[in-house]
Design an enzyme around this catalytic site. Structure first.
Site, PDB file in Angstrom:
ATOM      1  N   GLY A 105     -14.546 -37.599  26.876  1.00 37.56           N
ATOM      2  CA  GLY A 105     -15.917 -37.424  27.361  1.00 37.56           C
ATOM      3  C   GLY A 105     -16.554 -38.366  26.698  1.00 37.56           C
ATOM      4  O   GLY A 105     -17.779 -38.059  26.309  1.00 37.56           O
ATOM      5  N   ALA A 106     -16.203 -39.615  26.464  1.00 41.19           N
ATOM      6  CA  ALA A 106     -17.172 -40.599  25.826  1.00 41.19           C
ATOM      7  C   ALA A 106     -18.234 -41.318  26.782  1.00 41.19           C
ATOM      8  O   ALA A 106     -18.934 -42.175  26.305  1.00 41.19           O
ATOM      9  CB  ALA A 106     -16.187 -41.695  25.200  1.00 41.19           C
ATOM     10  N   ASN A 107     -18.388 -40.840  27.825  1.00 40.34           N
ATOM     11  CA  ASN A 107     -19.361 -41.436  28.756  1.00 40.34           C
ATOM     12  C   ASN A 107     -20.748 -40.859  28.727  1.00 40.34           C
ATOM     13  O   ASN A 107     -21.725 -41.549  29.327  1.00 40.34           O
ATOM     14  CB  ASN A 107     -18.746 -41.553  30.182  1.00 40.34           C
ATOM     15  CG  ASN A 107     -18.619 -39.957  30.847  1.00 40.34           C
ATOM     16  OD1 ASN A 107     -17.858 -39.341  29.906  1.00 40.34           O
ATOM     17  ND2 ASN A 107     -19.064 -39.590  31.653  1.00 40.34           N
ATOM     18  N   SER A 108     -20.659 -39.605  27.785  1.00 39.57           N
ATOM     19  CA  SER A 108     -22.187 -39.222  27.945  1.00 39.57           C
ATOM     20  C   SER A 108     -22.261 -38.340  26.554  1.00 39.57           C
ATOM     21  O   SER A 108     -21.315 -37.913  25.822  1.00 39.57           O
ATOM     22  CB  SER A 108     -22.331 -38.351  29.252  1.00 39.57           C
ATOM     23  OG  SER A 108     -21.408 -37.350  29.125  1.00 39.57           O
ATOM     24  N   GLY A 109     -23.483 -37.872  26.337  1.00 40.26           N
ATOM     25  CA  GLY A 109     -23.790 -36.967  25.229  1.00 40.26           C
ATOM     26  C   GLY A 109     -23.213 -37.131  23.883  1.00 40.26           C
ATOM     27  O   GLY A 109     -23.353 -38.225  23.356  1.00 40.26           O
TER      28      GLY A 109
ATOM     29  N   GLY B 194     -20.207 -37.441  22.586  1.00 41.83           N
ATOM     30  CA  GLY B 194     -19.120 -38.387  23.013  1.00 41.83           C
ATOM     31  C   GLY B 194     -19.640 -40.034  23.152  1.00 41.83           C
ATOM     32  O   GLY B 194     -18.977 -40.902  22.353  1.00 41.83           O
TER      33      GLY B 194
ATOM     34  N   SER C  49     -17.797 -24.878  19.119  1.00 41.16           N
ATOM     35  CA  SER C  49     -19.034 -24.525  19.340  1.00 41.16           C
ATOM     36  C   SER C  49     -19.315 -23.279  18.594  1.00 41.16           C
ATOM     37  O   SER C  49     -18.450 -22.474  18.516  1.00 41.16           O
ATOM     38  CB  SER C  49     -19.443 -24.268  20.735  1.00 41.16           C
ATOM     39  OG  SER C  49     -20.712 -23.583  21.029  1.00 41.16           O
TER      40      SER C  49
ATOM     41  N   TYR D  78     -16.788 -19.425  28.358  1.00 42.58           N
ATOM     42  CA  TYR D  78     -16.965 -20.545  27.666  1.00 42.58           C
ATOM     43  C   TYR D  78     -16.678 -20.150  25.939  1.00 42.58           C
ATOM     44  O   TYR D  78     -15.962 -21.160  25.338  1.00 42.58           O
ATOM     45  CB  TYR D  78     -18.496 -21.125  27.530  1.00 42.58           C
ATOM     46  CG  TYR D  78     -18.735 -22.281  26.888  1.00 42.58           C
ATOM     47  CD1 TYR D  78     -18.444 -23.428  27.091  1.00 42.58           C
ATOM     48  CD2 TYR D  78     -19.597 -21.946  25.519  1.00 42.58           C
ATOM     49  CE1 TYR D  78     -18.540 -24.634  26.401  1.00 42.58           C
ATOM     50  CE2 TYR D  78     -19.637 -23.142  24.713  1.00 42.58           C
ATOM     51  CZ  TYR D  78     -19.077 -24.443  25.291  1.00 42.58           C
ATOM     52  OH  TYR D  78     -19.525 -25.430  24.222  1.00 42.58           O
TER      53      TYR D  78
END
Length: 322
Positions: free
Chosen positions: A47-51, A53, A178, A203
């Site tokens: 998930g390194a494309n946003s946020g 990450g 989380s 979640y």
């Protein structure tokens, strides 16, 4: 007019006070490491494309790591890679983009096959990607989406890379959980939530599963030189909450509050960066951290029997029973 101003001031002040109580603001100190701290090290970030990450990948790149961005969306990953390379400066590491869809065990297996064939070592695996409170849906393999992506996808990913992590020791696995794990339970009778679906509960269940996975994996990796630790990043301004419905009239206020009270992605990336880089946690395993300090977990997140039971069930679910 004067009365309206007074009312607006009182109401606005009350709302901000409430937001401050709900989301207490803490000063976040950005970590500073020598520029070559991660030179020669290979790090996988899901998930390194946003946020978080993306911010984490950018910081690792500045520290001259070889960063493998494991992402589902190729175009978004390429854009993110351009951004972090532009910001990293002249002395930077290397970026490699690899397709990984954690909602597909087939994709996870293909990704791991490529990594095991192409990479001589993995120094750090960061299980960061996740999905939050989405409408009920299932993964390609029939798992409830949040449990499937947040837990099972990373469960299989880590297992298939363990041999390489062991030969690369000392190496590290970092698991992003989380604080909302506190509101979850592992519903062993209905892990796919087919009888009842509550998106918030599911979640929290998946994030509790992350912690139990960390606990049992750390036990099994004792003596191998591979450590595994989890973290809770706090409330961060990312696209993770895109499925949460906010009333139209409340959106401007929520946006303002998020700017004031939520962490930025860079601030949220500090604890995973700490667990990936810091010599302070060398040899430390099976713990959970928040704000770069060890966090005390609730008993349900340190339940050895639940962790072992979830481990065995998860192995069967992803096809590792043999």
């Amino acid at each position: 007019m004067y009365a309206a101003v007074i009312v607006a001031a009182v109401v606005g002040g009350g709302v901000l006070l409430l937001m401050r109580r709900l989301f207490p603001q803490k000063a976040v100190i950005l970590l500073r490491y020598p520029a070559d701290t991660m030179r020669g090290k290979t790090v996988i970030v899901t998930g390194a494309n946003s946020g978080i990450g993306k911010a984490l990948a950018g910081e690792l790149l500045k520290l001259q790591a070889r960063v493998i961005m494991a992402c589902r969306d190729q175009r978004s990953a390429e854009e993110a890679a351009r951004d972090i390379k532009e910001q990293a400066g002249p002395e930077q590491g290397e970026v490699v983009i690899k397709h990984l869809d954690l909602a597909s065990l087939r994709s996870v297996r293909k990704f791991c096959e490529e990594i095991n064939e192409e990479e001589s070592k993995i120094d750090v695996l960061i299980n960061n990607a996740g999905i939050y409170q989405c409408p009920y849906s299932k993964t390609e393999d029939g798992f409830e989406m949040q449990f499937g992506v947040n837990h099972l996808g990373h469960f299989l990913l880590t297992h298939l890379l363990l041999d390489l992590l062991k030969t690369s020791a000392p190496s590290r696995v970092v698991v992003v959980s989380s604080k909302l794990y506190k509101y979850g339970q592992i519903n062993f009778d209905d892990l796919n939530s087919e009888n009842n679906y509550d998106k918030a509960f599911c979640y929290s269940q998946s994030k509790l599963a992350n912690l139990l996975f960390t606990l049992e994996l750390a036990r099994q990796l004792e003596g191998t030189g591979v450590t595994v630790n989890a973290l809770t990043p706090g409330i961060v301004r990312t696209g993770l909450g895109r499925h949460v419905q906010i009333p139209f009239l409340a959106k401007p206020l929520f946006h303002l509050a998020s700017l004031v009270f939520f962490k930025s992605p860079l601030e949220g990336a500090q604890t995973p960066l700490y667990l990936a880089c810091s010599p302070e946690v060398e040899g430390v395993s099976g713990k959970c951290f928040a704000n770069c300090k060890e966090e005390q977990l609730m008993a349900k997140a340190t339940d050895d029997q639940a962790a072992k039971k979830l481990w065995e069930i998860s192995r069967r679910m992803v096809g590792l029973e043999n």
